[in-house]
Write a protein that holds these residues in place. Structure first.
Motif, PDB file in Angstrom:
ATOM      1  N   ASP A 211      58.625  13.194  37.900  1.00 12.75           N
ATOM      2  CA  ASP A 211      58.827  14.578  38.325  1.00 12.75           C
ATOM      3  C   ASP A 211      58.219  14.887  39.684  1.00 12.75           C
ATOM      4  O   ASP A 211      58.160  16.048  40.093  1.00 12.75           O
ATOM      5  CB  ASP A 211      58.235  15.543  37.285  1.00 12.75           C
ATOM      6  CG  ASP A 211      59.045  15.559  35.998  1.00 12.75           C
ATOM      7  OD1 ASP A 211      60.283  15.449  36.085  1.00 12.75           O
ATOM      8  OD2 ASP A 211      58.454  15.672  34.909  1.00 12.75           O
ATOM      9  N   ARG A 213      58.078  15.687  43.362  1.00 15.57           N
ATOM     10  CA  ARG A 213      59.096  16.268  44.237  1.00 15.57           C
ATOM     11  C   ARG A 213      58.767  16.107  45.721  1.00 15.57           C
ATOM     12  O   ARG A 213      59.654  16.234  46.565  1.00 15.57           O
ATOM     13  CB  ARG A 213      59.286  17.753  43.912  1.00 15.57           C
ATOM     14  CG  ARG A 213      59.837  18.011  42.516  1.00 15.57           C
ATOM     15  CD  ARG A 213      60.172  19.459  42.290  1.00 15.57           C
ATOM     16  NE  ARG A 213      58.988  20.308  42.439  1.00 15.57           N
ATOM     17  CZ  ARG A 213      58.934  21.375  43.221  1.00 15.57           C
ATOM     18  NH1 ARG A 213      59.972  21.710  43.948  1.00 15.57           N
ATOM     19  NH2 ARG A 213      57.836  22.100  43.280  1.00 15.57           N
ATOM     20  N   ARG A 234      63.463  12.558  41.551  1.00 13.02           N
ATOM     21  CA  ARG A 234      63.575  13.999  41.773  1.00 13.02           C
ATOM     22  C   ARG A 234      62.988  14.446  43.121  1.00 13.02           C
ATOM     23  O   ARG A 234      62.718  15.620  43.315  1.00 13.02           O
ATOM     24  CB  ARG A 234      62.881  14.761  40.638  1.00 13.02           C
ATOM     25  CG  ARG A 234      63.511  14.525  39.273  1.00 13.02           C
ATOM     26  CD  ARG A 234      62.858  15.376  38.205  1.00 13.02           C
ATOM     27  NE  ARG A 234      63.427  15.133  36.897  1.00 13.02           N
ATOM     28  CZ  ARG A 234      64.516  15.733  36.433  1.00 13.02           C
ATOM     29  NH1 ARG A 234      65.143  16.622  37.174  1.00 13.02           N
ATOM     30  NH2 ARG A 234      64.971  15.453  35.230  1.00 13.02           N
ATOM     31  N   GLU A 236      62.306  15.899  46.647  1.00 12.66           N
ATOM     32  CA  GLU A 236      62.927  16.910  47.496  1.00 12.66           C
ATOM     33  C   GLU A 236      62.512  16.750  48.956  1.00 12.66           C
ATOM     34  O   GLU A 236      63.280  17.083  49.856  1.00 12.66           O
ATOM     35  CB  GLU A 236      62.566  18.308  47.000  1.00 12.66           C
ATOM     36  CG  GLU A 236      63.139  18.632  45.629  1.00 12.66           C
ATOM     37  CD  GLU A 236      62.797  20.037  45.180  1.00 12.66           C
ATOM     38  OE1 GLU A 236      62.298  20.833  46.006  1.00 12.66           O
ATOM     39  OE2 GLU A 236      63.019  20.346  43.993  1.00 12.66           O
ATOM     40  N   HIS A 258      68.398  14.756  45.145  1.00 12.54           N
ATOM     41  CA  HIS A 258      67.736  16.041  45.350  1.00 12.54           C
ATOM     42  C   HIS A 258      67.018  16.151  46.696  1.00 12.54           C
ATOM     43  O   HIS A 258      66.487  17.212  47.015  1.00 12.54           O
ATOM     44  CB  HIS A 258      66.715  16.286  44.227  1.00 12.54           C
ATOM     45  CG  HIS A 258      67.295  16.202  42.853  1.00 12.54           C
ATOM     46  ND1 HIS A 258      67.996  17.239  42.274  1.00 12.54           N
ATOM     47  CD2 HIS A 258      67.302  15.196  41.936  1.00 12.54           C
ATOM     48  CE1 HIS A 258      68.386  16.896  41.056  1.00 12.54           C
ATOM     49  NE2 HIS A 258      67.987  15.656  40.832  1.00 12.54           N
TER      50      HIS A 258
END
Length: 394
Positions: A211, A213, A234, A236, A258
């Motif tokens: 998880d 990011r 995930r 970003e 993402h």
């Protein structure tokens, strides 16, 4: 409690004094230090808050002790001594953590015994040479007792080498450390990861990775950057400070579904920059920040070639360099508009319209109109504007 009359500030309500204390603490971005190191001794750092606030007067001491938030940040320098510390110092650390109540903790750990490598591959980062220190082990035990409240942690210490391989930190959101320490964490809610040293991640993603990011890698390899699509599905944002070719099998086609922002430097081997993005599917990429030492046509060509072999939809290209935006040669940058939605320098949009509106530009635009009618010449600025619009939409 009855206190003697004192300075006017002491007439403020307790709640306002607490806010003043917080403003003082938050004015410094670094975590407040608990220890002060002399040539031959270690003592409590009473020259800076929050410990300083407890030495002003009895009122301030009582208020400081009851304000849990000012104790929720701490910087701990590990002394690296073989002999145990005097009991006062570990007790001070325990009291500091107790005063923070149940608040999430922001913690930074550094070793006073860090030695620096001369190996250029280390990029001037400390060598992690584990050593046996009874003093450090005691302090680490105290810190680990509060690991359930760790929220932001930065670790730069070889003593962490002896930590457990399953340090469960359920509230940890931000972690800055060396790769070896990262492997020791079980942090299911980790959101931001910063790895200081060369980063070659294991083939199998750990639960801590799934998880994350936001990722920053100070030194890594081309293959590892591409492999982040497997390890960190995930992501970003990703920032890479430095990289080299490295070894291992190359993944031909990778996807970061993402990823919205990526920062990469162009190194001396420009082909490596192209290799990173070759076959990289980036459907959500909105901004590509490229760090360059000096802006030359070769660097622009390299960026264009890299974006041509990647799959993304005309991101904003931000050029990060020492040259001020006002001194950038727009003729060099202009070709980027063929593959980028917008070009910025250090976040500032280049004012192409102003440049196209300069007398020299309009002289060039008007040159074919010499001898034409006044109506034709009046239309020249409109033509110039359309040129700017055309550049924007290329």
């Amino acid at each position: 409690m009855n206190y003697p009359t004192g300075p006017p500030i002491n007439c403020l309500p307790v709640e306002l004094l607490q806010q003043v204390f917080l403003l003082v603490l938050n004015d410094v971005p670094e975590n407040p230090s608990i220890f002060s190191f002399g040539d031959t001794c270690i003592s409590a750092d009473v020259t800076s808050p929050p410990l300083l606030l407890t030495r002003v007067c009895r009122l301030w001491r009582d208020i400081a002790h009851s304000t849990t938030e000012i104790w929720s940040r701490i910087h701990v320098a590990l002394p690296g001594r073989i002999q145990p510390l005097k009991p006062f110092l570990p007790s001070l650390l325990e009291v500091w953590l107790a005063r923070s109540g149940r608040r999430p903790l922001s913690l930074s750990i550094v070793s006073e015994q860090l030695c620096y490598s001369r190996d250029p591959e280390a990029r001037c980062l400390p060598c992690l040479r584990p050593y046996s220190s009874g003093a450090d082990c005691r302090l680490l035990e105290i810190l680990l007792s509060a690991r359930g409240r760790w929220e932001t942690v930065a670790i730069m210490s070889p003593a962490i080498y002896d930590w457990s391989d399953n340090t469960y930190t359920p509230r940890l959101r931000t972690l800055k450390c060396f790769l070896r320490e990262f492997r020791s964490f079980n942090a299911p809610n980790l959101d931001y990861l910063h790895i200081f040293n060369r980063s070659d991640f294991p083939a199998r993603p750990a639960p801590t990775c799934k998880d994350i990011r936001h990722l920053r890698l100070q030194h890594t390899s081309v293959n590892t950057i591409r492999f982040t699509s497997v390890i960190f599905p995930r992501l970003e944002t990703m920032v890479v400070d430095d990289y080299s070719l490295g070894s291992g099998d190359r993944i031909d086609t990778v996807t970061q579904s993402h990823l919205k922002s990526m920062t990469l430097p162009i190194t001396s081997d420009q082909q490596e920059f192209i290799d990173i993005l070759d076959g990289f599917h980036l459907p959500m990429l909105r901004k590509l920040t490229v760090v360059v030492e000096e802006l030359k046509p070769l660097e622009i060509e390299c960026i264009i070639m890299a974006l041509a072999v990647a799959t993304c939809h005309e991101p904003i290209v931000d050029l990060k360099m020492a040259t001020p935006p006002s001194e950038v040669d727009v003729d060099i940058v202009e070709p980027l508009l063929s593959v980028a939605k917008e070009v910025t320098v250090c976040g500032k949009v280049l004012d192409l319209l102003e440049i196209l509106s300069s007398p020299e530009t309009w002289s060039a635009v008007n040159e074919p109109l010499q001898g034409g009618t006044s109506e034709e010449k009046i239309e020249a600025p409109v033509r110039g504007t359309s040129v700017f619009q055309e550049l924007q939409h290329q």
